[in-house]
Scaffold this active site. Structure first.
Site, PDB file in Angstrom:
ATOM      1  N   GLU A  56     -38.686 -16.889 -42.179  1.00 52.59           N
ATOM      2  CA  GLU A  56     -38.511 -18.280 -41.790  1.00 52.59           C
ATOM      3  C   GLU A  56     -37.102 -18.443 -41.252  1.00 52.59           C
ATOM      4  O   GLU A  56     -36.158 -17.841 -41.784  1.00 52.59           O
ATOM      5  CB  GLU A  56     -38.692 -19.212 -42.995  1.00 52.59           C
ATOM      6  CG  GLU A  56     -40.132 -19.361 -43.413  1.00 52.59           C
ATOM      7  CD  GLU A  56     -40.287 -19.738 -44.868  1.00 52.59           C
ATOM      8  OE1 GLU A  56     -39.256 -19.881 -45.567  1.00 52.59           O
ATOM      9  OE2 GLU A  56     -41.429 -19.860 -45.309  1.00 52.59           O
TER      10      GLU A  56
ATOM     11  N   ASN B 150     -31.132 -22.847 -35.554  1.00 53.11           N
ATOM     12  CA  ASN B 150     -30.393 -21.579 -35.609  1.00 53.11           C
ATOM     13  C   ASN B 150     -30.814 -20.677 -34.443  1.00 53.11           C
ATOM     14  O   ASN B 150     -31.553 -19.708 -34.619  1.00 53.11           O
ATOM     15  CB  ASN B 150     -30.650 -20.879 -36.950  1.00 53.11           C
ATOM     16  CG  ASN B 150     -29.719 -19.694 -37.182  1.00 53.11           C
ATOM     17  OD1 ASN B 150     -29.062 -19.215 -36.260  1.00 53.11           O
ATOM     18  ND2 ASN B 150     -29.659 -19.219 -38.412  1.00 53.11           N
TER      19      ASN B 150
ATOM     20  N   TYR C  54     -34.448 -12.424 -33.804  1.00 48.62           N
ATOM     21  CA  TYR C  54     -35.774 -12.098 -34.312  1.00 48.62           C
ATOM     22  C   TYR C  54     -36.770 -11.880 -33.164  1.00 48.62           C
ATOM     23  O   TYR C  54     -37.577 -10.955 -33.204  1.00 48.62           O
ATOM     24  CB  TYR C  54     -36.270 -13.197 -35.255  1.00 48.62           C
ATOM     25  CG  TYR C  54     -35.358 -13.455 -36.440  1.00 48.62           C
ATOM     26  CD1 TYR C  54     -34.603 -12.424 -36.995  1.00 48.62           C
ATOM     27  CD2 TYR C  54     -35.238 -14.714 -36.997  1.00 48.62           C
ATOM     28  CE1 TYR C  54     -33.756 -12.655 -38.064  1.00 48.62           C
ATOM     29  CE2 TYR C  54     -34.395 -14.955 -38.084  1.00 48.62           C
ATOM     30  CZ  TYR C  54     -33.650 -13.914 -38.609  1.00 48.62           C
ATOM     31  OH  TYR C  54     -32.806 -14.133 -39.667  1.00 48.62           O
TER      32      TYR C  54
ATOM     33  N   ILE D 201     -30.643 -12.855 -44.609  1.00 49.58           N
ATOM     34  CA  ILE D 201     -29.678 -11.994 -43.922  1.00 49.58           C
ATOM     35  C   ILE D 201     -28.479 -12.871 -43.587  1.00 49.58           C
ATOM     36  O   ILE D 201     -28.639 -14.007 -43.135  1.00 49.58           O
ATOM     37  CB  ILE D 201     -30.253 -11.316 -42.655  1.00 49.58           C
ATOM     38  CG1 ILE D 201     -29.171 -10.452 -41.976  1.00 49.58           C
ATOM     39  CG2 ILE D 201     -30.850 -12.331 -41.698  1.00 49.58           C
ATOM     40  CD1 ILE D 201     -29.713  -9.557 -40.849  1.00 49.58           C
TER      41      ILE D 201
ATOM     42  N   GLY E  43     -25.580  -7.766 -36.927  1.00 51.39           N
ATOM     43  CA  GLY E  43     -26.801  -8.414 -37.393  1.00 51.39           C
ATOM     44  C   GLY E  43     -28.036  -7.650 -36.940  1.00 51.39           C
ATOM     45  O   GLY E  43     -28.991  -7.473 -37.701  1.00 51.39           O
TER      46      GLY E  43
HETATM   47  C1  LIG Z   1     -27.916 -14.363 -37.588  1.00 53.89           C
HETATM   48  C2  LIG Z   1     -26.929 -13.204 -37.735  1.00 53.89           C
HETATM   49  C3  LIG Z   1     -27.357 -12.281 -38.877  1.00 53.89           C
HETATM   50  C4  LIG Z   1     -26.935 -12.385 -36.418  1.00 53.89           C
HETATM   51  O1  LIG Z   1     -26.004 -11.353 -36.525  1.00 53.89           O
HETATM   52  P1  LIG Z   1     -24.895 -11.101 -35.383  1.00 53.89           P
HETATM   53  O2  LIG Z   1     -24.120  -9.915 -35.753  1.00 53.89           O
HETATM   54  O3  LIG Z   1     -24.166 -12.375 -35.147  1.00 53.89           O
HETATM   55  O4  LIG Z   1     -25.809 -10.804 -34.109  1.00 53.89           O
HETATM   56  P2  LIG Z   1     -25.692  -9.543 -33.135  1.00 53.89           P
HETATM   57  O5  LIG Z   1     -24.310  -9.440 -32.596  1.00 53.89           O
HETATM   58  O6  LIG Z   1     -26.278  -8.360 -33.783  1.00 53.89           O
HETATM   59  O7  LIG Z   1     -26.637 -10.033 -31.948  1.00 53.89           O
HETATM   60  C5  LIG Z   1     -28.035  -9.915 -32.099  1.00 53.89           C
HETATM   61  C6  LIG Z   1     -28.722 -10.937 -31.219  1.00 53.89           C
HETATM   62  O8  LIG Z   1     -28.487 -12.238 -31.726  1.00 53.89           O
HETATM   63  C7  LIG Z   1     -28.406 -13.139 -30.623  1.00 53.89           C
HETATM   64  N1  LIG Z   1     -27.063 -13.688 -30.566  1.00 53.89           N
HETATM   65  C8  LIG Z   1     -25.935 -13.189 -31.135  1.00 53.89           C
HETATM   66  N2  LIG Z   1     -24.907 -14.011 -30.918  1.00 53.89           N
HETATM   67  C9  LIG Z   1     -25.399 -15.052 -30.199  1.00 53.89           C
HETATM   68  C10 LIG Z   1     -24.825 -16.246 -29.684  1.00 53.89           C
HETATM   69  N3  LIG Z   1     -23.532 -16.550 -29.858  1.00 53.89           N
HETATM   70  N4  LIG Z   1     -25.626 -17.109 -29.018  1.00 53.89           N
HETATM   71  C11 LIG Z   1     -26.943 -16.833 -28.842  1.00 53.89           C
HETATM   72  N5  LIG Z   1     -27.548 -15.704 -29.320  1.00 53.89           N
HETATM   73  C12 LIG Z   1     -26.775 -14.833 -29.977  1.00 53.89           C
HETATM   74  C13 LIG Z   1     -28.699 -12.347 -29.372  1.00 53.89           C
HETATM   75  O9  LIG Z   1     -30.101 -12.329 -29.173  1.00 53.89           O
HETATM   76  C14 LIG Z   1     -28.223 -10.969 -29.791  1.00 53.89           C
HETATM   77  O10 LIG Z   1     -28.815  -9.952 -29.059  1.00 53.89           O
HETATM   78  P3  LIG Z   1     -28.063  -9.352 -27.740  1.00 53.89           P
HETATM   79  O11 LIG Z   1     -26.689  -8.970 -28.194  1.00 53.89           O
HETATM   80  O12 LIG Z   1     -28.903  -8.194 -27.349  1.00 53.89           O
HETATM   81  O13 LIG Z   1     -28.024 -10.463 -26.753  1.00 53.89           O
HETATM   82  C15 LIG Z   1     -25.479 -13.707 -37.980  1.00 53.89           C
HETATM   83  O14 LIG Z   1     -25.043 -14.459 -36.864  1.00 53.89           O
HETATM   84  C16 LIG Z   1     -25.332 -14.555 -39.244  1.00 53.89           C
HETATM   85  O15 LIG Z   1     -25.140 -14.028 -40.325  1.00 53.89           O
HETATM   86  N6  LIG Z   1     -25.418 -15.886 -39.098  1.00 53.89           N
HETATM   87  C17 LIG Z   1     -25.242 -16.803 -40.248  1.00 53.89           C
HETATM   88  C18 LIG Z   1     -26.360 -16.669 -41.260  1.00 53.89           C
HETATM   89  C19 LIG Z   1     -27.705 -16.843 -40.629  1.00 53.89           C
HETATM   90  O16 LIG Z   1     -27.918 -17.650 -39.736  1.00 53.89           O
HETATM   91  N7  LIG Z   1     -28.666 -16.050 -41.143  1.00 53.89           N
HETATM   92  C20 LIG Z   1     -30.036 -16.093 -40.687  1.00 53.89           C
HETATM   93  C21 LIG Z   1     -30.829 -17.024 -41.518  1.00 53.89           C
HETATM   94  S1  LIG Z   1     -32.536 -17.077 -40.972  1.00 53.89           S
END
Ligand SMILES: CC(C)(COP(=O)(O)OP(=O)(O)OC[C@H]1O[C@@H](n2cnc3c(N)ncnc32)[C@H](O)[C@@H]1OP(=O)(O)O)[C@@H](O)C(=O)NCCC(=O)NCCS
Length: 165
Positions: free
Chosen positions: A120, A125, A132, A86, A98
């Site tokens: 995994e 991260n 998750y 993802i 996300g």
């Molecule tokens: C991981 C990823 C998919 C999450 O998507 P996102 O749109 O950033 O996350 P969301 O805004 O939907 O937030 C979902 C949850 O993530 C966590 N989160 C989001 N931003 C965060 C931050 N800056 N610090 C800590 N936790 C965070 C929180 O638990 C959040 O839930 P909450 O809003 O209820 O507190 C995205 O950041 C991404 O693509 N990252 C790079 C690629 C990656 O790491 N992929 C996963 C590989 S295993």
């Protein structure tokens, strides 16, 4: 996420097709850099059986072309599924996209018959790990130094899926 100032946009999640390969490869190579899948591997994944790949895109209401911001995929055999990947472009992060995409992947895995789902995540991260955990995944093990060349551990996580999740 930036769009033209005049255009209001809707965000939607839909199944990926082979026509998305260019956009998904752009995202894959941008988000995962040195650890990105090859373009060939990505094309094979999109075409393979037992998978659901989804894209998250914005759709301008002025009729201009949608823009893909992220994608993810699950692999399901029998009652066991695995989150393959993802990733969102950085401008699309931190606004709930996300979570929406993961929820859609979990639903797609459940529709394919998965009753448990594995993934995994890199130990360095915390954003993905927190997402998750909030979706019901629990740590079940560690693969030491799984991500090379950095030598970062992989945390293995598992969630049980309800039938009509
Ligand atoms: C991981 C990823 C998919 C999450 O998507 P996102 O749109 O950033 O996350 P969301 O805004 O939907 O937030 C979902 C949850 O993530 C966590 N989160 C989001 N931003 C965060 C931050 N800056 N610090 C800590 N936790 C965070 C929180 O638990 C959040 O839930 P909450 O809003 O209820 O507190 C995205 O950041 C991404 O693509 N990252 C790079 C690629 C990656 O790491 N992929 C996963 C590989 S295993």
């Amino acid at each position: 996420m930036s769009e033209t100032p005049q255009a209001s946009v809707a965000t939607r999640i839909r199944p990926a097709t082979s026509a998305d390969l260019d956009a998904l490869w752009q995202i894959e190579s941008t988000v995962f850099a040195d650890s990105a899948w090859s373009r060939v591997s990505l094309a094979e994944e999109l075409a393979a059986e037992h998978r659901s790949y989804l894209v998250l895109e914005t759709v301008p209401e002025d009729g201009t072309a949608p823009a893909v911001w992220g994608y993810g995929g699950v692999f399901v055999v029998g009652a066991v599924g695995d989150v393959q990947t993802i990733g969102l472009l950085s401008d699309a992060r931190g606004a709930g996209n996300g979570r929406r995409l993961m929820e859609a992947l979990i639903a797609a895995a459940a529709t394919r018959g998965a009753r448990e789902l594995f993934l995994e995540v890199r130990a360095d991260n915390p954003v993905a790990h927190a997402l998750y955990v909030s979706l019901g995944f629990a740590e079940i093990g560690v693969r030491p130094r799984y991500y090379q060349p950095e030598g970062v551990d992989a945390i293995v996580m598992r969630a049980e899926l309800k039938e009509n999740r």
